[in-house]
Write an enzyme that holds these catalytic residues in place. Structure first.
Site, mmCIF file in Angstrom:
data_model
loop_
_atom_site.group_PDB
_atom_site.id
_atom_site.type_symbol
_atom_site.label_atom_id
_atom_site.label_comp_id
_atom_site.label_asym_id
_atom_site.label_seq_id
_atom_site.Cartn_x
_atom_site.Cartn_y
_atom_site.Cartn_z
ATOM 1 C CB SER A 1 2.037 -21.583 -5.945
ATOM 2 O OG SER A 1 2.221 -22.560 -4.955
ATOM 3 C CB SER B 1 0.779 -25.389 -6.444
ATOM 4 O OG SER B 1 0.172 -24.117 -6.350
ATOM 5 C CE LYS C 1 -2.267 -23.603 -8.795
ATOM 6 N NZ LYS C 1 -1.476 -22.755 -7.870
#
Length: 478
Positions: A146, A122, A40
């Site tokens: 997330s 996310s 990420k």
């Protein structure tokens, strides 16, 4: 276009060749030797390798971090190749009321199971990339939902570890009290391999020093009979109430089928096994108080830690101004909101209200929440459908969640808007099943999720829509 990946590593092919040569000479370092990993874009990688670390924001483009993140160091030591940076909800969905999966740099990430479906966030890009095999392994981060939510909506496995099991050093923060880093993969076995490598103490993250030692080999938990004789609780109050969770009724229908599967695997399903604090958690604003304060303090520290940042942004206050001054990059139509940033900027540090909220979070999530239910009903774990409020008690307690594929929305589900360019739910979009437990209970949760996964093989029951499936597969290049 799925927009799952923001950028790729220009050094990856050279690194792969070197690792192949090493394998021939001295063997593999680990099960991850030569395996490509997407991380990420809030997880730091050294700039000289050729990639950015930006949390999806142009305010950090070409910034220079002092070092790799702690989890990246562990991956490299194990022989993994950092293939690139996955798209995400900008600032890990802590900017404003924006659609999941959108960032200024990455654009709107979408789900591979229905055109323009919400990927959740996310860690949107990490989950979407894993779902269609762009990398064997991806890493996400979770503050509240997330990892769990993207895993749930993309037909993949996600492990949200106990806060402090994996290092957050070198990860663009929201809150040290809730942030955690974990794997998103296509199977529990793969996730167990990755967790075994990235878990462990890091002197640069003092929360990790508290974890029990030694770090387990989570692959030893892969036992298809692990649910025999176990007591699994169903906390129905709040978490299975559609009027409170906002879930489509189909979620509970497929969840009821999962409970029957757990029984068939030898588990005693204790139903209900409610959290005493459930309704208080639903009403509480304490999490927001804590996250707003922590984010301002820790993000300002992040900017201060950078070796360089060409944008000149050096604080949260600067960031808010930068976004407003660069609307083409950071505030395109439908993606303008900065309300969370503004709310965080208005905080005044670690005051009495903050500490009261922090203590109350632990009481609601752990003492009178997950731990209370586990003790009252003599449970080995809790189980819930992943959508809804499932992630909140574990988030505020800092406790783990392991999520596996549960099912898929039916063709006749009512399609709703999830943002200016995304929809949810939608036909064929996946749904996940989450196992929750107390601190450091990952080994047990992995074992239960593995038994369920092996029995159901849900992931294999559906494929991405045709245009989302990569046209080049491994067989084409091997």
């Amino acid at each position: 276009m799925l927009r799952a990946v923001i950028e790729t590593n220009p050094s990856a092919l050279w690194e792969a060749a070197e690792l192949d040569r090493e394998r021939l000479i001295s063997g593999a370092r680990s099960a991850l030797h030569g395996i490509p990993v997407l991380v990420k874009d809030n997880i730091a990688t050294v700039a000289f390798e050729g990639m950015n670390t930006t949390a999806g924001s142009y305010s950090l483009l070409d910034s220079v971090v002092p070092n790799d993140a702690g989890v990246v160091k562990r991956l490299r030591k194990a022989g993994a190749i950092i293939l690139g940076k996955a798209n995400l909800s900008e600032w890990a969905h802590f900017r404003g009321n924006l659609a999941s999966g959108w960032s200024g740099r990455g654009g709107q990430c979408t789900n591979a199971y229905y055109p323009n479906a919400d990927p959740c966030g996310s860690s949107a890009g990490s989950a979407v990339a894993a779902s269609i095999g762009l990398a064997a392994v991806t890493l996400g981060t979770e503050t509240d939902g997330s990892i769990t939510c993207p895993a749930n909506q993309n037909n993949v496995v996600g492990i949200k570890p106990t806060v402090g099991l994996t290092s957050r050093a070198g990860v663009i923060p929201i809150s040290e009290h809730q942030d955690t880093v974990g794997p998103i993969t296509r199977s529990i076995a793969d996730a167990a391999i990755v967790l075994s490598i990235i878990a462990g103490p890091d002197p640069n993250d003092n929360f990790t020093i508290a974890q029990p030692m030694p770090v387990p080999d989570y692959t030893m938990a892969l036992n298809s009979s692990s649910l025999v004789g176990k007591r699994i609780g169903v906390p129905r109050a709040v978490f299975l109430n559609d009027s409170m969770t906002g879930n489509d009724p189909y979620v509970n229908q497929v969840f009821e089928q999962a409970l029957e599967t757990l029984k068939s695997l030898g588990a005693t399903v204790v139903d209900p096994a409610d959290l005493p604090s459930a309704y208080e958690i639903y009403e509480s604003n304490n999490e927001t108080v804590v996250l707003d304060v922590d984010f301002k303090v820790q993000l300002n520290a992040w900017f201060n830690s950078l070796v360089a940042n060409p944008s000149g942004v050096a604080s949260l206050e600067d960031l808010i101004i930068f976004d407003s001054s660069n609307p083409t990059l950071e505030e395109p139509s439908g993606y303008t909101d900065q309300s969370i940033l503004v709310e965080s900027q208005a905080t005044t540090g670690f005051n009495a209200s903050y500490y009261q909220s922090l203590a109350f979070d632990m009481e609601l999530g752990a003492t009178r929440g997950i731990d209370a239910a586990l003790e009252m009903f003599a449970l080995d774990a809790l189980v819930l459908p992943a959508p809804g409020y499932t992630t909140v008690p574990a988030a505020i307690a800092g406790y783990p969640i392991v999520t596996v594929p549960l099912g898929f929305y039916p063709e006749n589900v009512t399609i709703s808007s999830a943002g200016p360019n995304t929809v949810y739910p939608a036909p064929g979009v996946p749904i996940g099943l989450s196992f929750l437990g107390t601190a450091w209970s990952e080994y047990s949760l992995v074992s239960f999720a593995y038994a369920y996964e092996q029995k159901t093989q849900t992931r294999l029951q559906s494929k991405a829509y045709a245009a989302a499936i990569p046209t080049t597969q491994l067989v084409d290049v091997m």
